[in-house]
Design an enzyme around this catalytic site. Sequence first.
Site, mmCIF file in Angstrom:
data_model
loop_
_atom_site.group_PDB
_atom_site.id
_atom_site.type_symbol
_atom_site.label_atom_id
_atom_site.label_comp_id
_atom_site.label_asym_id
_atom_site.label_seq_id
_atom_site.Cartn_x
_atom_site.Cartn_y
_atom_site.Cartn_z
ATOM 1 N N LYS A 114 0.821 -1.361 -0.044
ATOM 2 C CA LYS A 114 -0.044 0.027 0.131
ATOM 3 C C LYS A 114 0.817 1.284 0.090
ATOM 4 C CE LYS A 114 -3.894 -2.252 2.080
ATOM 5 N NZ LYS A 114 -5.074 -1.933 3.227
ATOM 6 N N TYR A 139 -12.223 -2.652 -4.033
ATOM 7 C CA TYR A 139 -12.934 -2.869 -2.725
ATOM 8 C C TYR A 139 -14.367 -2.842 -2.602
ATOM 9 C CZ TYR A 139 -8.182 -2.277 -0.566
ATOM 10 O OH TYR A 139 -7.101 -2.916 0.104
ATOM 11 N N PHE A 161 -16.124 2.987 6.606
ATOM 12 C CA PHE A 161 -14.616 3.462 6.281
ATOM 13 C C PHE A 161 -14.422 3.203 4.811
ATOM 14 C CE2 PHE A 161 -14.479 -1.386 7.346
ATOM 15 C CZ PHE A 161 -13.897 -1.848 6.166
ATOM 16 N N ARG A 207 -1.592 -14.253 4.434
ATOM 17 C CA ARG A 207 -2.269 -13.768 5.492
ATOM 18 C C ARG A 207 -1.582 -13.744 6.805
ATOM 19 N NH1 ARG A 207 -6.786 -11.153 4.081
ATOM 20 N NH2 ARG A 207 -7.854 -11.544 6.286
ATOM 21 N N THR A 264 -5.391 -7.357 10.348
ATOM 22 C CA THR A 264 -5.781 -5.898 9.777
ATOM 23 C C THR A 264 -5.173 -4.719 10.485
ATOM 24 O OG1 THR A 264 -7.462 -7.167 8.775
ATOM 25 C CG2 THR A 264 -7.702 -4.633 8.503
ATOM 26 N N ARG A 314 2.672 -6.162 9.010
ATOM 27 C CA ARG A 314 1.714 -4.943 9.695
ATOM 28 C C ARG A 314 2.517 -4.692 10.862
ATOM 29 N NH1 ARG A 314 -3.707 -7.436 7.338
ATOM 30 N NH2 ARG A 314 -3.775 -6.098 5.343
ATOM 31 N N ASN A 372 -2.103 0.457 6.520
ATOM 32 C CA ASN A 372 -1.602 -1.032 7.212
ATOM 33 C C ASN A 372 -0.439 -1.938 6.226
ATOM 34 O OD1 ASN A 372 -3.631 -1.924 5.419
ATOM 35 N ND2 ASN A 372 -4.551 -3.165 6.744
ATOM 36 N N HIS A 425 -2.235 -5.344 1.382
ATOM 37 C CA HIS A 425 -3.440 -6.117 1.329
ATOM 38 C C HIS A 425 -3.044 -7.549 0.809
ATOM 39 C CE1 HIS A 425 -7.453 -7.232 -0.106
ATOM 40 N NE2 HIS A 425 -6.857 -7.596 -1.132
ATOM 41 N N GLU A 482 -9.631 -11.155 -7.418
ATOM 42 C CA GLU A 482 -8.605 -10.186 -7.304
ATOM 43 C C GLU A 482 -7.519 -10.056 -8.219
ATOM 44 O OE1 GLU A 482 -7.465 -9.825 -3.107
ATOM 45 O OE2 GLU A 482 -9.656 -9.053 -2.884
HETATM 46 P P1 CMP Z 1 -7.375 -4.446 3.401
HETATM 47 O O1 CMP Z 1 -6.770 -6.196 3.789
HETATM 48 O O2 CMP Z 1 -6.795 -3.743 2.466
HETATM 49 O O3 CMP Z 1 -9.023 -4.738 3.542
HETATM 50 C C1 CMP Z 1 -9.801 -3.688 3.499
HETATM 51 C C2 CMP Z 1 -9.130 -2.599 4.152
HETATM 52 O O4 CMP Z 1 -9.886 -1.566 4.841
HETATM 53 C C3 CMP Z 1 -8.277 -3.226 5.196
HETATM 54 O O5 CMP Z 1 -7.085 -3.784 4.874
HETATM 55 C C4 CMP Z 1 -7.980 -1.772 6.281
HETATM 56 O O6 CMP Z 1 -6.827 -0.987 5.713
HETATM 57 C C5 CMP Z 1 -9.268 -0.907 5.733
HETATM 58 N N1 CMP Z 1 -10.035 -0.698 6.850
HETATM 59 C C6 CMP Z 1 -10.291 0.611 7.669
HETATM 60 N N2 CMP Z 1 -11.113 0.570 8.686
HETATM 61 C C7 CMP Z 1 -11.365 -0.763 8.816
HETATM 62 C C8 CMP Z 1 -12.072 -1.691 9.921
HETATM 63 N N3 CMP Z 1 -12.793 -1.031 10.703
HETATM 64 N N4 CMP Z 1 -12.298 -2.960 9.397
HETATM 65 C C9 CMP Z 1 -11.579 -3.370 8.328
HETATM 66 N N5 CMP Z 1 -10.717 -2.766 7.542
HETATM 67 C C10 CMP Z 1 -10.683 -1.675 7.707
#
Ligand code: CMP
Length: 137
Positions: A9, A49, A57, A85, A91, A102, A112, A115, A126
């Site tokens: 990211k 997304y 969010f 993962r 996350t 992370r 973070n 992804h 994806e």
């Molecule tokens: P990612 O794995 O890229 O998938 C969706 C992204 O939304 C996640 O990582 C986070 O960076 C972002 N995000 C922001 N707020 C939240 C939340 N409350 N729960 C999950 N993902 C979130």
Amino acid sequence: MEQTLSIIKPDAVSKGVIGKIIDRFEENGLRVAAMKKIKLSSEDAGAFYAVHKERPFFGELVEFMTSGPVVVMVLEGENAVVKNRELMGATNPKEAAKGTIRADFATSIDANAVHGSDSLENAKIEINFFFSGQNIH
Ligand code: CMP
């Protein structure tokens, strides 16, 4: 053998840790089968997304993912989806286990660092979003 999609990211790209993150994958049996550095448009990020469209969010997520270039990769290896993962960690970096990407490189739930696809089914979707078959080696 499985394939999964990984995105480094904007926060991690701007920190200059692309190589360090790829090293984690390669050191743990995940091979880079495709890779490109791109800047997502709002349309791209919103479409990628789309499953999160109704989440509170979503707007911040799209804004963050379009704030700078990202590196998109297809990772290949045994149990690639789960392994990726595990290497990424939770996350929310505050909850990510020690030694995960992370925990080491991320600063917030938005910024973070990476992804990764959450299932084999989503990995296929994806990967197709970013790469055509002839660009995966
Ligand atoms: P990612 O794995 O890229 O998938 C969706 C992204 O939304 C996640 O990582 C986070 O960076 C972002 N995000 C922001 N707020 C939240 C939340 N409350 N729960 C999950 N993902 C979130």
